[in-house]
Design a protein around this motif. Sequence first.
Motif, short mmCIF file in Angstrom:
data_model
loop_
_atom_site.label_atom_id
_atom_site.label_comp_id
_atom_site.label_asym_id
_atom_site.label_seq_id
_atom_site.Cartn_x
_atom_site.Cartn_y
_atom_site.Cartn_z
N ASP A 1 33.70 72.33 23.33
CA ASP A 1 32.42 72.40 22.62
C ASP A 1 32.49 71.65 21.29
O ASP A 1 31.56 70.90 20.94
N ARG A 2 33.57 71.84 20.56
CA ARG A 2 33.73 71.14 19.28
C ARG A 2 33.80 69.64 19.49
O ARG A 2 33.20 68.86 18.74
N SER B 1 38.63 67.49 12.60
CA SER B 1 37.40 67.63 11.81
C SER B 1 36.39 66.54 12.12
O SER B 1 35.24 66.60 11.69
N GLY B 2 36.82 65.53 12.87
CA GLY B 2 35.94 64.40 13.16
C GLY B 2 36.09 63.26 12.18
O GLY B 2 35.47 62.20 12.35
N ARG C 1 32.52 67.83 21.94
CA ARG C 1 31.20 67.31 22.31
C ARG C 1 30.28 67.23 21.10
O ARG C 1 29.46 66.32 20.97
N GLU C 2 30.38 68.21 20.21
CA GLU C 2 29.55 68.22 19.01
C GLU C 2 29.89 67.02 18.12
O GLU C 2 28.98 66.37 17.58
N LEU C 3 31.17 66.72 17.97
CA LEU C 3 31.59 65.65 17.08
C LEU C 3 31.47 64.27 17.70
O LEU C 3 31.21 63.29 17.00
N HIS C 4 31.65 64.20 19.02
CA HIS C 4 31.74 62.89 19.67
C HIS C 4 30.84 62.83 20.91
O HIS C 4 31.33 62.77 22.04
N PRO C 5 29.53 62.84 20.72
CA PRO C 5 28.61 62.87 21.87
C PRO C 5 28.66 61.62 22.74
O PRO C 5 28.23 61.66 23.89
N SER D 1 38.71 73.40 23.14
CA SER D 1 38.13 72.48 22.14
C SER D 1 36.96 71.68 22.68
O SER D 1 36.45 70.79 21.98
#
Length: 358
Positions: free
Chosen positions: A141-142, A92-93, A144-148, A139
């Motif tokens: 895309d998820r 979930s980040g 990259r969204e959470l951890h740019p 995983s």
Amino acid sequence: MTVFADDGRHRVAVLVRHGVLPLELGLVHQLFGAARDPRSGDRLYEVLTCAVAPGLVRTDADFPVLVEHGTQVLTEADTVVVPASHEEDGVSGVLSEPLRAALSRIGPGTRLASVCTGAFVLAAAGRLDDRPAATHWKSVDRFRELHPRVQLDPDVLYTDDGDVLTSAGEAAGIDLCLHIIRRDHGAAVAADVARTTVVPPHREGGQAQYVPRPVADPGRRAATGAARAWALARLDRPVALRELAEQEGMSVRTFSRRFREEVGVTPGRWLTQRRVERARQLLEETALPVDRVAADAGFGTGANLRQHFQAAVGVPPSAYRVTFRGTAGTAGTVPTASDTATVSEAGGPAPSRPNGSA
């Protein structure tokens, strides 16, 4: 209270969470447990499993595992491995406070590694910021969204940034563990572990080859294996792309396309990677001069070997030989950042083609 045995072995702690994948937990124990000193036969690693709350830990199968150790193990470990979980913490980040507190107990000199989506935990703890990383292709895309800030590479099987290593899907954890064993104790020990566990010491290509394609030919069989075997038997001489295509009775264009589909890299890059691996083996296991290593590995000249070896491994051949011939059998050695590489299979990018080969 000391949990690990005080016997000089490299100490590996596996931090599991509810929902852990049994394959990922088991492969760490199996591979490190199979690594033996070639002279004495003694085990080179001690592996212990730990959890934030010791006791029964759920897996993603229909059975739990009994974890006897708490996070005290993390403070004593030389390497900490975080396998994936489908249930909680990290994906979930956000990390739970108990897990974040546990990770904060890991000392600054401890090597970190993750398997599959275990990389989410390291990233959420800030351990992957501005560093290369890998995770399962589903995983990407998820992640990259959470951890740019993380330099995620979606194609490789694993990454090695010195004191932090990550791998892609579950089986890529096998590749990563073998790589760590090789880094610690040399090619011979890692190859023995691979033979013992009946797995290849190196897999070809990256995880891009496992991603489903929109259009696929279900009747297509592996088409370039014979050419690869032919090339491996001739690494010490120039190998032209045309010759490889002829082994399969294909045009150069068709062969190149099929090769990329099956292996995940171009024929030229694959051949350079194989030559680098041959050079690494010779540097680790023999006292041959660098020029002779270059000839036997197919690079032709010492200068050509140095160029490709530096690009793939991060250090010149002479420095690599000093490090790995001098420390084979010594647990706990962690190369500096300059000794590291991001790994697609076992090598890295090739700036040019040796001997005019494919």
